[in-house]
Design an enzyme around this catalytic site. Structure first.
Site, short mmCIF file in Angstrom:
data_model
loop_
_atom_site.label_atom_id
_atom_site.label_comp_id
_atom_site.label_asym_id
_atom_site.label_seq_id
_atom_site.Cartn_x
_atom_site.Cartn_y
_atom_site.Cartn_z
N GLN A 138 7.07 -9.18 -1.89
CA GLN A 138 7.27 -7.94 -1.08
C GLN A 138 8.69 -8.08 -0.28
O GLN A 138 8.81 -9.29 0.22
CB GLN A 138 6.23 -7.33 -0.63
CG GLN A 138 4.89 -7.06 -1.45
CD GLN A 138 3.91 -6.75 -0.87
OE1 GLN A 138 3.60 -7.20 0.46
NE2 GLN A 138 3.10 -5.89 -0.86
N ASP B 35 5.63 -11.80 1.58
CA ASP B 35 6.39 -10.81 2.10
C ASP B 35 7.66 -11.11 2.99
O ASP B 35 7.33 -11.46 4.34
CB ASP B 35 5.43 -9.47 2.77
CG ASP B 35 5.94 -8.29 3.21
OD1 ASP B 35 7.33 -8.34 3.32
OD2 ASP B 35 5.48 -7.31 3.16
N GLU C 246 8.58 -2.70 -0.89
CA GLU C 246 7.59 -2.18 0.35
C GLU C 246 8.54 -1.85 1.64
O GLU C 246 8.14 -2.67 2.47
CB GLU C 246 6.47 -3.27 0.36
CG GLU C 246 5.29 -2.69 1.20
CD GLU C 246 4.22 -3.77 1.71
OE1 GLU C 246 4.84 -5.03 2.04
OE2 GLU C 246 2.77 -3.58 1.64
N GLU D 255 -1.99 -12.61 2.54
CA GLU D 255 -0.64 -12.19 3.03
C GLU D 255 -0.52 -12.40 4.43
O GLU D 255 -1.28 -11.65 5.29
CB GLU D 255 -0.32 -10.73 2.66
CG GLU D 255 1.10 -10.47 2.94
CD GLU D 255 1.41 -8.97 2.97
OE1 GLU D 255 0.45 -8.14 2.90
OE2 GLU D 255 2.38 -8.56 2.82
O1 LIG Z 1 1.60 -4.59 5.50
C1 LIG Z 1 2.09 -5.16 4.43
O2 LIG Z 1 3.07 -5.85 4.28
C2 LIG Z 1 0.96 -5.38 3.13
O3 LIG Z 1 1.66 -5.76 2.37
C3 LIG Z 1 -0.28 -4.90 3.43
O4 LIG Z 1 -0.98 -5.12 2.31
C4 LIG Z 1 -0.88 -3.73 4.21
O5 LIG Z 1 -0.95 -4.15 5.56
MG LIG Z 2 3.51 -6.51 2.55
#
Ligand SMILES: O=C(O)C(=O)[C@H](O)CO
Ligand SMILES: [Mg+2]
Length: 251
Positions: free
Chosen positions: A198, A172, A234, A137
């Protein structure tokens, strides 16, 4: 509509960890993730997930501490032994939790040696755990200065170079927006190799509403592209978690 998971490291923090599972289920989530589950016995976490009827979707490779700790070692030349023993520890947890995905964290390094180390370690991990879904990621450099993986094109190149069927991208949208200024465009470019999504609002990493990312439009784009994975919340709630869940689509 995708299935939604709650990141229990960041949501429902008004409750002790083992009570967050039931709260997430009551709020309408179908799955959960915990970034670093290593401080609590895996059997207790697993029991809490099963009791709440939730799937355990994601966890990260160590180190164990969320607050202020480093974020992995996989790209750090000279720390291969540490990476490998951490990875084996993560596998033991993932098995006990029946976690769907493991996020391999790159750590802090730069340059061609770091890239070569990361690629070698990922290939080793993919081969060691062919039955486990592994992901990398990109993280934005404002929140994680010096973190090796801060570029989606580079992540896609490395995934292609490793060429393992069990290695993919963790997308993300918060990081994608901060890195490129256009999370939707990153999705259009790399959505095909994404295994897990995310979300959070930009700016601020709070609820996914009213910021720079059009989330109803993004969820529609996920459906249109045939994405079948999870979408995990998240973010840091502005107040009590339940008060900020108006964005969560109800089925
Ligand atoms: O910070 C994030 O976006 C995450 O998903 C990581 O797993 C944690 O640093
Ligand atoms: Mg993340």
């Amino acid at each position: 509509m995708p299935r939604f998971a709650a990141n229990l490291t960041m949501l429902f923090t008004e409750l002790p960890m083992l009570e967050r599972f039931a709260a997430a289920a009551d709020a309408g989530f179908q799955g959960v993730e915990i970034l670093f589950p290593y401080d609590i016995p895996a059997r207790d976490l697993s029991r809490a997930a099963i009791a709440a009827g939730l799937e355990f979707v994601l966890m990260n490779t160590p180190p164990p501490n969320w607050a202020g700790g480093p974020r992995g070692f996989a790209a750090e030349p000279g720390r291969e032994d540490r990476f490998r023993s951490d990875f084996d520890r993560a596998l033991r947890f993932a098995e006990a939790l029946r976690a769907r995905h493991v996020h391999i964290m790159a750590g802090y390094a730069e340059g061609p040696d770091a890239r070569a180390t990361f690629t070698r370690n990922l290939a080793w991990a993919a081969d060691r755990a062919p039955h486990v879904s592994l992901m990398i990621e990109p993280l934005n450099p404002m929140d994680q200065p010096g973190y090796f993986l801060a570029d989606f094109d580079l992540a896609a190149e490395i995934i292609a170079q490793v060429g393992a069927p069990n290695l993919g991208l963790q997308f993300d949208s918060y990081h994608a927006q901060l890195i490129t200024g256009d999370a939707m465009e990153v999705w259009r470019r790399h959505g095909g190799i994404v295994r897990h999504v995310q979300i959070a609002g930009v700016p601020g990493r709070h609820e996914p509403t009213g910021g720079m990312i059009d989330y109803p439009g993004f969820f529609a784009a996920l459906d249109q592209s045939g994405y079948k994975g999870w979408v995990s919340a998240e973010y840091n709630p502005r107040a009590l978690t339940a008060q900020g869940l108006g964005w969560l689509p109800r089925t």
